[in-house]
Design a protein around this motif. Structure first.
Motif, short mmCIF file in Angstrom:
data_model
loop_
_atom_site.label_atom_id
_atom_site.label_comp_id
_atom_site.label_asym_id
_atom_site.label_seq_id
_atom_site.Cartn_x
_atom_site.Cartn_y
_atom_site.Cartn_z
N HIS A 96 -7.15 4.78 8.28
CA HIS A 96 -7.72 6.13 8.28
C HIS A 96 -9.19 6.13 8.72
O HIS A 96 -9.70 7.13 9.21
CB HIS A 96 -7.60 6.75 6.89
N LYS A 97 -9.87 4.99 8.54
CA LYS A 97 -11.28 4.90 8.92
C LYS A 97 -11.46 4.97 10.44
O LYS A 97 -12.56 5.24 10.93
CB LYS A 97 -11.88 3.61 8.39
N HIS A 142 0.83 -1.22 0.00
CA HIS A 142 0.00 0.00 0.00
C HIS A 142 0.86 1.26 0.00
O HIS A 142 0.39 2.32 -0.43
CB HIS A 142 -0.92 0.01 1.22
N HIS A 158 0.27 5.39 5.01
CA HIS A 158 0.35 4.43 6.12
C HIS A 158 0.29 3.00 5.59
O HIS A 158 -0.50 2.69 4.69
CB HIS A 158 -0.78 4.67 7.12
N LYS A 207 -5.55 13.82 7.68
CA LYS A 207 -5.85 12.40 7.62
C LYS A 207 -5.62 11.84 6.22
O LYS A 207 -5.31 10.66 6.05
CB LYS A 207 -7.29 12.15 8.07
N GLU A 208 -5.77 12.69 5.21
CA GLU A 208 -5.59 12.24 3.82
C GLU A 208 -4.15 11.81 3.55
O GLU A 208 -3.91 10.91 2.74
CB GLU A 208 -6.01 13.34 2.85
N ALA A 256 -3.90 0.01 5.06
CA ALA A 256 -4.72 0.78 4.13
C ALA A 256 -6.01 1.30 4.75
O ALA A 256 -6.50 2.37 4.36
CB ALA A 256 -5.05 -0.09 2.90
N TRP A 257 -6.57 0.58 5.73
CA TRP A 257 -7.87 0.95 6.28
C TRP A 257 -7.79 1.78 7.57
O TRP A 257 -8.82 2.16 8.13
CB TRP A 257 -8.70 -0.31 6.58
N ARG A 287 -3.74 8.39 5.04
CA ARG A 287 -4.42 7.45 4.13
C ARG A 287 -3.53 7.10 2.95
O ARG A 287 -3.54 5.96 2.46
CB ARG A 287 -5.72 8.07 3.65
N ALA A 288 -2.72 8.04 2.50
CA ALA A 288 -1.89 7.84 1.31
C ALA A 288 -0.63 7.03 1.59
O ALA A 288 -0.15 6.32 0.71
CB ALA A 288 -1.52 9.18 0.69
#
Length: 288
Positions: free
Chosen positions: A225-226, A167, A219, A212-213, A222-223, A216-217
């Motif tokens: 950020h949720k 990722h 880290h 947070k974006e 992959a999930w 998300r890019a």
């Protein structure tokens, strides 16, 4: 007068000044003073030398309170870190309270716009190495109408922290808001060509105050950020607040994931990053 106009008319403010109920003082002229039964406000503390803040504290008399207001984020002159040092020193004091205001607390539209422009200015000034410059040149040739702000090469940082997640890209391209589609192209055609030319896996994000974006890019999970409840400034650094039970995935084994993310943020913005887990009662209130 500008500051007080939202809570009092000019005549009332002048009356307070004339009666000495409201006193305006140059912080350099404190010697010999004692403030009893007073509310003292040191504004723009980032422009005050640490010694000045100590001087003000020593002038507190009976029944007085001190409020220190300052911006510890963008104004980091090593010789004048009044807001940063005051926050660190007073955090351990029994009668002191620290209130951190972040992007979400900005109420003036102009201030939010100014913060975004200041962030963009800082990122544009960032010095790129030869590998990042090469990616930038290729991207400009293939996507000439995209305003590319900077490129962050991640391969060395991934190796340093043992990151092998598919990722995580080899480099992140940061573009101005509204230019992401121009860089990527229809169906991803443009960024695919950039990847072919550079031999790297790439990801692109617009420059945004929604930090947070960026997590998300880059880290490895992959999930994750949720499960980020809040990501904002807390003093001079950025604090990630994650939902209870998700501290492990965001930190990674031996904390390598968050160390990787922090190094990325320092490279891009110059900010440090730390993580806190939300308390259970906060989630309970939100469910109700």
């Amino acid at each position: 007068m500008d500051i007080a106009s939202s809570i009092a008319d000019e005549a009332s403010v002048r009356s307070l000044i004339e009666s000495r109920k409201l006193v305006l003082i140059d912080p350099h002229l404190l010697r010999g003073r004692t403030f009893d039964d007073s509310l003292i406000i040191l504004d723009d503390a980032q422009n005050a030398a640490p010694e000045t803040i100590v001087e003000i504290v020593t002038r507190l008399g009976r029944g007085s309170r001190l409020i220190i207001a300052g911006d510890p984020v963008f104004q980091r002159d090593p010789a004048r870190q009044g807001a940063i040092l005051a926050r660190e020193v007073l955090r351990g004091e029994e009668n002191a309270a620290i209130i951190d205001l972040g992007v979400k607390d900005i109420v003036r539209p102009g201030a939010r716009r100014g913060l975004r422009l200041l962030l963009e200015l800082q990122v544009r000034r960032r010095t790129m190495d030869d590998r990042e410059k090469n990616i930038l040149e290729v991207a400009k040739q293939i996507s000439p109408d995209a305003d590319i702000i900077t490129v962050v090469y991640l391969v060395d940082t991934k190796k340093k922290w043992g990151i092998d997640s598919s990722h995580v890209p080899d480099a992140l391209i940061v573009v101005k808001e509204g230019h992401l589609g121009r860089l990527i192209g229809q169906g991803g055609e443009r960024i695919s060509r950039i990847e072919e030319e550079t031999g790297l896996t790439l990801r692109a994000v617009p420059l945004t105050l929604d930090f947070k974006e960026y997590v998300r890019a880059v880290h490895p999970v992959a999930w994750i950020h949720k499960h980020i409840i809040d990501f904002d400034f807390a003093g001079p650094d950025l604090r990630i607040l994650v939902a209870r039970g998700n501290l492990g995935p965001i930190l990674g084994q031996k904390g390598y994931y968050i160390k990787f993310v922090e190094e990325f943020f320092k490279n891009l913005f110059g900010f440090g990053v730390y993580v806190e887990e939300a308390r259970e009662e906060k989630r309970a209130r939100r469910r109700r």
